[in-house]
Design a protein around this motif. Structure first.
Motif, short mmCIF file in Angstrom:
data_model
loop_
_atom_site.label_atom_id
_atom_site.label_comp_id
_atom_site.label_asym_id
_atom_site.label_seq_id
_atom_site.Cartn_x
_atom_site.Cartn_y
_atom_site.Cartn_z
N LEU A 248 9.94 1.98 10.06
CA LEU A 248 10.90 2.68 11.02
C LEU A 248 12.37 3.01 10.25
CD1 LEU A 248 11.47 3.18 13.90
CD2 LEU A 248 12.67 0.57 13.90
N THR A 249 12.55 4.16 10.45
CA THR A 249 13.88 4.78 9.79
C THR A 249 14.65 5.46 11.04
OG1 THR A 249 12.79 4.76 7.67
CG2 THR A 249 14.62 6.04 8.08
N PHE A 250 15.86 4.96 11.00
CA PHE A 250 16.80 5.91 12.09
C PHE A 250 18.23 5.62 11.70
CE2 PHE A 250 16.00 1.74 14.22
CZ PHE A 250 17.63 1.53 14.62
N SER A 251 18.86 6.46 12.24
CA SER A 251 20.45 6.09 11.94
C SER A 251 20.91 6.61 13.36
CB SER A 251 21.01 6.92 10.86
OG SER A 251 20.80 8.40 11.14
N VAL A 252 22.02 6.09 13.57
CA VAL A 252 22.85 6.47 15.07
C VAL A 252 24.43 6.66 14.32
CG1 VAL A 252 23.88 5.33 17.06
CG2 VAL A 252 21.35 4.50 16.38
N LEU B 47 17.86 -12.46 12.80
CA LEU B 47 16.82 -12.54 12.06
C LEU B 47 17.10 -11.76 10.52
CD1 LEU B 47 13.89 -11.69 14.39
CD2 LEU B 47 14.49 -13.94 13.70
N LYS B 48 16.35 -12.30 9.55
CA LYS B 48 16.55 -11.49 8.24
C LYS B 48 15.39 -10.66 8.01
CE LYS B 48 20.20 -14.03 7.29
NZ LYS B 48 21.26 -13.51 7.63
N PRO B 49 15.43 -9.45 7.66
CA PRO B 49 14.36 -8.77 7.42
C PRO B 49 13.50 -9.29 5.99
CG PRO B 49 16.48 -7.53 6.69
CD PRO B 49 17.11 -8.96 7.42
N LYS B 50 12.28 -9.26 6.17
CA LYS B 50 11.41 -9.79 4.81
C LYS B 50 11.18 -8.67 4.01
CE LYS B 50 8.72 -12.88 7.91
NZ LYS B 50 7.89 -13.11 8.61
N LYS B 51 11.38 -7.11 4.37
CA LYS B 51 11.39 -6.35 3.36
C LYS B 51 12.19 -5.06 3.89
CE LYS B 51 6.86 -4.41 4.94
NZ LYS B 51 5.78 -3.65 4.44
N GLY B 52 12.48 -4.01 3.11
CA GLY B 52 13.11 -2.89 3.47
C GLY B 52 14.65 -3.06 3.51
N ARG B 53 15.43 -2.15 3.87
CA ARG B 53 16.97 -1.98 4.25
C ARG B 53 17.58 -1.98 5.60
NH1 ARG B 53 18.29 2.61 0.92
NH2 ARG B 53 16.46 3.45 1.95
N LEU B 54 18.47 -2.68 5.69
CA LEU B 54 19.25 -2.48 6.95
C LEU B 54 20.58 -2.35 6.86
CD1 LEU B 54 19.07 -2.65 10.02
CD2 LEU B 54 19.22 -5.11 9.90
N ILE C 280 23.53 -5.24 5.67
CA ILE C 280 23.80 -6.42 6.46
C ILE C 280 23.96 -7.68 5.84
CG2 ILE C 280 21.18 -6.81 7.09
CD1 ILE C 280 22.41 -7.11 10.01
N GLY C 281 23.41 -7.88 4.69
CA GLY C 281 23.54 -9.06 3.71
C GLY C 281 24.76 -9.08 3.23
N ASN C 282 25.52 -8.19 3.27
CA ASN C 282 26.92 -8.20 2.59
C ASN C 282 28.10 -8.52 3.47
OD1 ASN C 282 25.92 -7.40 0.29
ND2 ASN C 282 26.28 -5.07 0.40
N TYR C 283 27.58 -8.71 4.98
CA TYR C 283 28.46 -9.24 6.00
C TYR C 283 28.59 -10.75 6.05
CZ TYR C 283 28.87 -4.70 8.31
OH TYR C 283 29.02 -3.04 8.61
N THR C 284 29.77 -11.33 6.16
CA THR C 284 29.81 -12.65 6.62
C THR C 284 29.45 -12.91 8.28
OG1 THR C 284 32.14 -12.44 7.20
CG2 THR C 284 31.76 -13.11 4.84
N ARG C 285 29.04 -14.08 8.36
CA ARG C 285 28.82 -14.33 9.92
C ARG C 285 30.30 -13.60 10.82
NH1 ARG C 285 24.30 -13.84 11.41
NH2 ARG C 285 24.33 -14.63 13.54
N LYS C 286 31.26 -14.16 10.32
CA LYS C 286 32.38 -13.53 11.19
C LYS C 286 32.66 -12.34 11.17
CE LYS C 286 36.84 -15.58 11.69
NZ LYS C 286 38.01 -16.64 11.19
N ASP C 287 32.58 -11.55 9.87
CA ASP C 287 32.76 -10.13 9.75
C ASP C 287 31.77 -9.48 10.82
OD1 ASP C 287 34.89 -10.22 8.26
OD2 ASP C 287 33.77 -9.74 6.57
N LEU C 288 30.36 -9.99 10.72
CA LEU C 288 29.40 -9.33 11.62
C LEU C 288 29.46 -9.35 13.02
CD1 LEU C 288 26.86 -7.59 11.26
CD2 LEU C 288 25.46 -9.74 11.15
N ALA C 289 30.09 -10.52 13.38
CA ALA C 289 30.55 -10.64 14.77
C ALA C 289 31.61 -9.85 15.27
CB ALA C 289 30.83 -12.07 15.10
N LYS C 290 32.58 -9.47 14.45
CA LYS C 290 33.81 -8.73 14.72
C LYS C 290 33.06 -7.10 14.79
CE LYS C 290 37.47 -11.15 12.72
NZ LYS C 290 38.55 -11.35 11.62
N THR C 291 32.23 -6.89 14.01
CA THR C 291 31.64 -5.56 13.83
C THR C 291 30.60 -5.13 14.99
OG1 THR C 291 31.88 -5.53 11.53
CG2 THR C 291 30.39 -3.93 12.56
#
Length: 170
Positions: free
Chosen positions: A2-6, A33-40, A47-58
């Motif tokens: 699956l590939t898409f952008s918004v 959930l964490k992806p088993k493969k691919g990029r998000l 997405i792995g470069n966000y802290t939980r708090k930063d992701l919650a703000k975003t």
């Protein structure tokens, strides 16, 4: 695969049959959930470069079904959306209350602020959860089947709320 952008400001809907992975995709996008493969990437950042708090703000995520087993008031539930901005003690400030009141007004449930969540109809609860998401002041709001628990007559209001939000804030 699956590939898409918004693009910023887009109102984007993912549709498909039951069991096709829509909710799993939303949970991946929300970082639940964490992806088993691919990029998000969210806002051009892995997405792995966000802290939980930063992701919650975003990003705010409103799941398809929310438990309402606890006797929280509507205002308490909406203020939970401010948790990424509160200090360690989690005490809301005047600004947090102002933002919560604005979200309640926008979603049309300000008059229910002191009622218990479990005393509301499904449609009213859904609007409260959208108000909670607005309190995050996120760049992105993910809504998993926001109208699924509602009868046909009440499905239009949450979608109209989201459409108005998209038009007013991008």
């Amino acid at each position: 695969d699956l590939t898409f952008s918004v693009t910023k400001g887009d109102f984007f809907i993912i549709i498909g049959p039951n069991g096709s992975g829509k909710t799993t995709l939303m949970k991946l996008m929300a970082g639940i959930l964490k992806p088993k493969k691919g990029r998000l990437k969210i806002l051009n950042r892995a997405i792995g470069n966000y802290t939980r708090k930063d992701l919650a703000k975003t990003m705010a995520f409103v799941p398809q079904i929310m438990p309402v087993d606890f006797p929280f008031s509507v205002i308490e539930v909406v203020l939970m959306g401010r948790s990424p901005y509160m200090g360690m003690l989690g005490v809301e400030q005047e600004e947090d209350l102002k933002i919560a009141e604005q979200a309640l007004t926008f979603t049309g449930v300000a008059h229910l602020a002191h009622r218990k969540l479990d005393q509301l109809s499904g449609g009213e609860q859904q609007r409260v959860f959208i108000a909670r998401a607005l309190c995050h002041e996120p760049d992105i709001i993910l809504l998993a089947a926001p109208t699924a628990p509602l009868d046909l007559a009440h499905q239009i209001r949450p979608m109209a709320l989201v459409e108005n939000l998209q038009k007013e804030t991008g």
